[in-house]
Design a protein around this motif. Sequence first.
Motif, PDB file in Angstrom:
ATOM      1  N   HIS A  35       0.866  -1.180   0.000  1.00  0.00           N
ATOM      2  CA  HIS A  35       0.000   0.000   0.000  1.00  0.00           C
ATOM      3  C   HIS A  35       0.900   1.226   0.000  1.00  0.00           C
ATOM      4  N   THR A  79       1.537   5.212   0.458  1.00  0.00           N
ATOM      5  CA  THR A  79       0.930   6.295   1.229  1.00  0.00           C
ATOM      6  C   THR A  79       1.983   7.366   1.497  1.00  0.00           C
ATOM      7  N   HIS A 120       2.453   9.771   6.992  1.00  0.00           N
ATOM      8  CA  HIS A 120       1.542   8.876   7.708  1.00  0.00           C
ATOM      9  C   HIS A 120       2.255   7.653   8.283  1.00  0.00           C
ATOM     10  N   ILE A 179       0.815   4.788  10.973  1.00  0.00           N
ATOM     11  CA  ILE A 179       0.537   3.434  10.491  1.00  0.00           C
ATOM     12  C   ILE A 179       1.265   2.403  11.346  1.00  0.00           C
ATOM     13  N   VAL A 238      -3.455   0.916   8.910  1.00  0.00           N
ATOM     14  CA  VAL A 238      -3.868   1.797   7.812  1.00  0.00           C
ATOM     15  C   VAL A 238      -5.363   2.063   7.922  1.00  0.00           C
ATOM     16  N   GLY A 249     -10.002   4.600   3.889  1.00  0.00           N
ATOM     17  CA  GLY A 249     -10.304   5.874   3.245  1.00  0.00           C
ATOM     18  C   GLY A 249     -11.520   5.761   2.344  1.00  0.00           C
ATOM     19  N   VAL A 293      -9.118   0.202   1.706  1.00  0.00           N
ATOM     20  CA  VAL A 293      -7.702   0.461   1.429  1.00  0.00           C
ATOM     21  C   VAL A 293      -7.356  -0.159   0.077  1.00  0.00           C
ATOM     22  N   LEU A 343       6.399   9.318  -0.901  1.00  0.00           N
ATOM     23  CA  LEU A 343       5.578   8.175  -0.555  1.00  0.00           C
ATOM     24  C   LEU A 343       6.428   7.054   0.041  1.00  0.00           C
TER      25      LEU A 343
END
Length: 322
Positions: free
Chosen positions: A6, A8, A12, A16, A21, A24, A32, A60
């Motif tokens: 994943h 992100t 974050h 996490i 997670v 959203g 997710v 990211l």
Amino acid sequence: MATFVHLTPAAHAARIRRGGVRAGGGRAGRGVYLFPVLPSYTLTHQWLRELARRPGPRGLVAVHVRLPDDEPVTVGRYSEREPARTTAAEAVRRIGALEDPRGWEVFLPRAVARAEVRQVRAVRQVSGWRYFPGAHGVVPCTCAGCRVRGEYGSRRLRERRPHPLDGPPPAPRVLLDRLERAAARDDTAALRETLSWYALRRRGPLPRLAALAGHPDPAVRAALAAAVARWSTPGVDGLLRELAAASEPDVRRSVAEHLAYRPTPEATALLTDLAADPAPAVREAVVEGLVHRDTPETAALLDRLASDPDPDVREAVTLLRD
């Protein structure tokens, strides 16, 4: 156990590691988005450049997630409206068997628990595709439907590859020169083309264009209504009311259609007057002009048009309400 990644924002990462997670919101509901860990690093992290292009914190990280093989998920290409419902293990198998898995995604319809997060690590920020898989080498489209307003480099791209219909429009002095030359030789086609460019601007020389309200060609006056309807220039509402008094239904219909883009009380009052127009095409255009209005006056106007004697007007009201 099936292993996924994943992507992100790095901001974050600490949250996490503490709590997993969060789910959203998105077109598929709350959950997710994931992608299976494949032997290819580039394919595993293919979404990185496209996600980095979107607004939000920069940089990211990859969150590795392990799910039970029988965990319910959906899998499909990003453009599919109804992705297939399957299990986590089957999603990994299905994507791993594809010749080209670019653009595919897995959706977990819940949050990821802390115990399911195996690792949070940094990734190279240059992996994957942008815009759509296979976009590299494709000439970008600069039409109004494809371009992203305010995107980095979009102005340079539009100037380098101007769209024949969606601009960017010529400079104001160039448009005024074209307008004067077209009016001098009474070239109605050139007048309509110049007015179409004015429709892409936010403001304009209203006094110079207002003279066209008396032009003998109704197509020019209809183009004038379309050109000025979105302007914030003072006096536009008065000009539109003058055009709405034309004897030709095509001109009145153009005014009604483009009043949808004017959130002013004067525009709403003009739409109310046009709702009683004798031409059914004009009344149908009034319904389209009410798309972006949600007021008690609008509701009353729709109630009146819902019992219109013309079936096309009644159908337009039904579609708007649906």
